[in-house]
Write an enzyme that holds these catalytic residues in place. Structure first.
Site, PDB file in Angstrom:
ATOM      1  N   SER A  64      -0.977 -60.876  40.416  1.00  0.00           N
ATOM      2  CA  SER A  64       0.220 -61.661  40.104  1.00  0.00           C
ATOM      3  C   SER A  64       0.192 -62.984  40.869  1.00  0.00           C
ATOM      4  O   SER A  64      -0.717 -63.788  40.660  1.00  0.00           O
ATOM      5  CB  SER A  64       1.466 -60.818  40.414  1.00  0.00           C
ATOM      6  OG  SER A  64       2.598 -61.382  39.801  1.00  0.00           O
ATOM      7  N   ASP A 117       2.785 -55.769  30.077  1.00  0.00           N
ATOM      8  CA  ASP A 117       3.267 -56.399  31.308  1.00  0.00           C
ATOM      9  C   ASP A 117       4.658 -56.975  31.067  1.00  0.00           C
ATOM     10  O   ASP A 117       4.859 -57.783  30.166  1.00  0.00           O
ATOM     11  CB  ASP A 117       2.296 -57.503  31.745  1.00  0.00           C
ATOM     12  CG  ASP A 117       2.555 -57.943  33.171  1.00  0.00           C
ATOM     13  OD1 ASP A 117       3.699 -58.364  33.463  1.00  0.00           O
ATOM     14  OD2 ASP A 117       1.638 -57.847  33.993  1.00  0.00           O
ATOM     15  N   HIS A 146       2.847 -54.147  34.944  1.00  0.00           N
ATOM     16  CA  HIS A 146       2.568 -55.034  36.082  1.00  0.00           C
ATOM     17  C   HIS A 146       2.410 -54.262  37.394  1.00  0.00           C
ATOM     18  O   HIS A 146       2.230 -54.859  38.448  1.00  0.00           O
ATOM     19  CB  HIS A 146       3.730 -56.026  36.206  1.00  0.00           C
ATOM     20  CG  HIS A 146       3.392 -57.293  36.939  1.00  0.00           C
ATOM     21  ND1 HIS A 146       2.531 -58.244  36.437  1.00  0.00           N
ATOM     22  CD2 HIS A 146       3.784 -57.778  38.155  1.00  0.00           C
ATOM     23  CE1 HIS A 146       2.426 -59.246  37.292  1.00  0.00           C
ATOM     24  NE2 HIS A 146       3.168 -58.989  38.342  1.00  0.00           N
TER      25      HIS A 146
END
Lengths: 275, 275
Positions: free
Chosen positions: A146, A221, A253
């Protein structure tokens, strides 16, 4: 440097260390996994840069990375994601201030005194661990998740020759066009000067990466719009960058996603680091 | 039953569910990993009973178990370690009350209203998951860590025929002779009536386990004195119990230790479950 803990782990040692950081003007904590091979001499290094809200600890305890790093004889470094402490500025939002350093050097008050995560991860911490541990700093790879995927991609491209391979899990690919990026860059930098060298898509358009690249992102996600994977995919294909972007069906995620594919990523880096 | 989360994980699904427990008279939360094979029909089940201070979440996120359960096509159940809630009694000590159910049914106030973890894990939760998920309850194994290792060993021996295999990481082996055991049994039960069927060493002396047993404990476990591994080792050898106790050099009581050997444990259970 102070040892906070050392645990035997897959035949090696998972350590946690604290040191005074000049870059961040505060104490910083990081995790370092050394495989058994480190007892006999320097081993290659894989950096794992973490995402928003994380400390050094999340990936160290939840990614399952040590199993495969031990198999490959590779060290893992888990830096924190920002400066920390009572006298370090913060924000009520989860995505600004402590836990949200974004791997850049702030120039605007109140952030500019401590928020120097680019200098910390690119310069200060490598110098420190190179001296303190048996690490082969000529063989480094970098990965991240991320916000940390953004950090991994931008460092790999902005520091040519530093890393032999780069990978990322659900990276923020185009922060200058995302609310995960514009908000923080505006706060830490004030205006748009210098944003370009910290945007993976723009760096890919500009220069690319001299080595292999592996990116995994889940089709489910929940932050897909903020990641902007399509922009980097377009730029990679346009440049004919060596590498691959994989869209993993049904994954989200979370760290369950990371754990599911970390074996692939470490094998990918090992191939480059031992080439 | 309420679904709190479901994440794609190693081709299967890591779920977290909450339900009203009759046994514990409160809401209880558990984790369940289903491998991809569960889409085609019932799969074998491995229980992971956790240690002091843990919820359902620790092993689910830190043990790295899903990788190997997915390889073997086995489901994993992660129960909580006690009843929870504002109206559930607690104690300031980490090793009594919430997070410290010890896998027994309390009879003494204030614990007796909610602290029925034996009934919950041995009866209520198996009935619930057998109905709700594609699980082959004729093929069950059980493992656990520390207090959960105590739970795994005592359930395996006290419920003959229930489990095909039992393993444990750093289990409390002889609670009736340890401060991890006497304190809690005294609080939950008041006197020593009925302690024997909840002590792995005494159960081993009495009856043993009709199947294979695998126990791993670190030579550097910081709680070695509380675990009493030597008592169970003596009893296993005296009975000629099928199984092994391994003392793993340099490892401590942490999840880094569990993660380092979970592959072995899941392979061990798979061999029994698919025999």
């Amino acid at each position: 440097m102070e040892t906070l803990s050392e645990n035997r782990c897959f035949g090696g040692t998972q350590g946690v260390y604290r040191h005074r950081s000049d870059a961040c003007a505060c104490d910083m904590t990081f995790g370092l996994f050394l495989p058994a091979e480190a007892a006999d001499g320097p081993v290659p290094v894989l950096w794992f840069l973490s995402g928003l809200t994380c400390t050094h600890e999340n990936a160290m305890t939840k990614a399952g990375a040590q199993a495969w790093a031990a198999d490959q004889g590779i060290a893992l470094v888990f830096p924190d994601t920002s400066p920390r402490g009572d006298d370090v500025p913060d924000d009520e939002a989860y995505d600004l201030g402590q836990g949200a350093g974004f791997y850049i050097d702030a120039t605007q008050a109140p952030w500019d005194e401590h928020f120097k995560m680019w200098t910390y991860v690119a310069d200060e911490l490598p110098g420190l661990i190179a001296q303190a541990f048996p690490l082969d700093m000529d063989r480094q790879g970098v990965t991240g998740h991320s916000m940390g995927g953004h950090g991994a991609l931008t460092m790999a491209m902005a520091l040519p020759g530093r890393f032999r391979s780069v990978s990322a899990f659900a990276p923020i690919c185009h922060p200058t066009a995302s609310d995960w990026g514009r908000k923080q860059f505006a706060a830490y930098w004030g205006d748009e000067t210098g944003w370009g060298p910290h945007d993976a898509t723009l760096l890919m358009q500009e220069s690319g990466f001299d080595g292999p690249m592996l990116i995994d992102t889940g089709t489910d996600d929940q932050f897909a719009d903020l990641l902007g994977t399509e922009h980097l995919a377009q730029a990679m294909a346009a440049r004919r960058q060596e590498g691959q972007i994989r869209l993993q069906k049904g994954y989200d995620h979370s760290y369950f996603f990371i754990a599911s594919f970390i074996e692939d990523h470490i094998a990918f880096h090992a191939e480059a680091l031992y080439a």
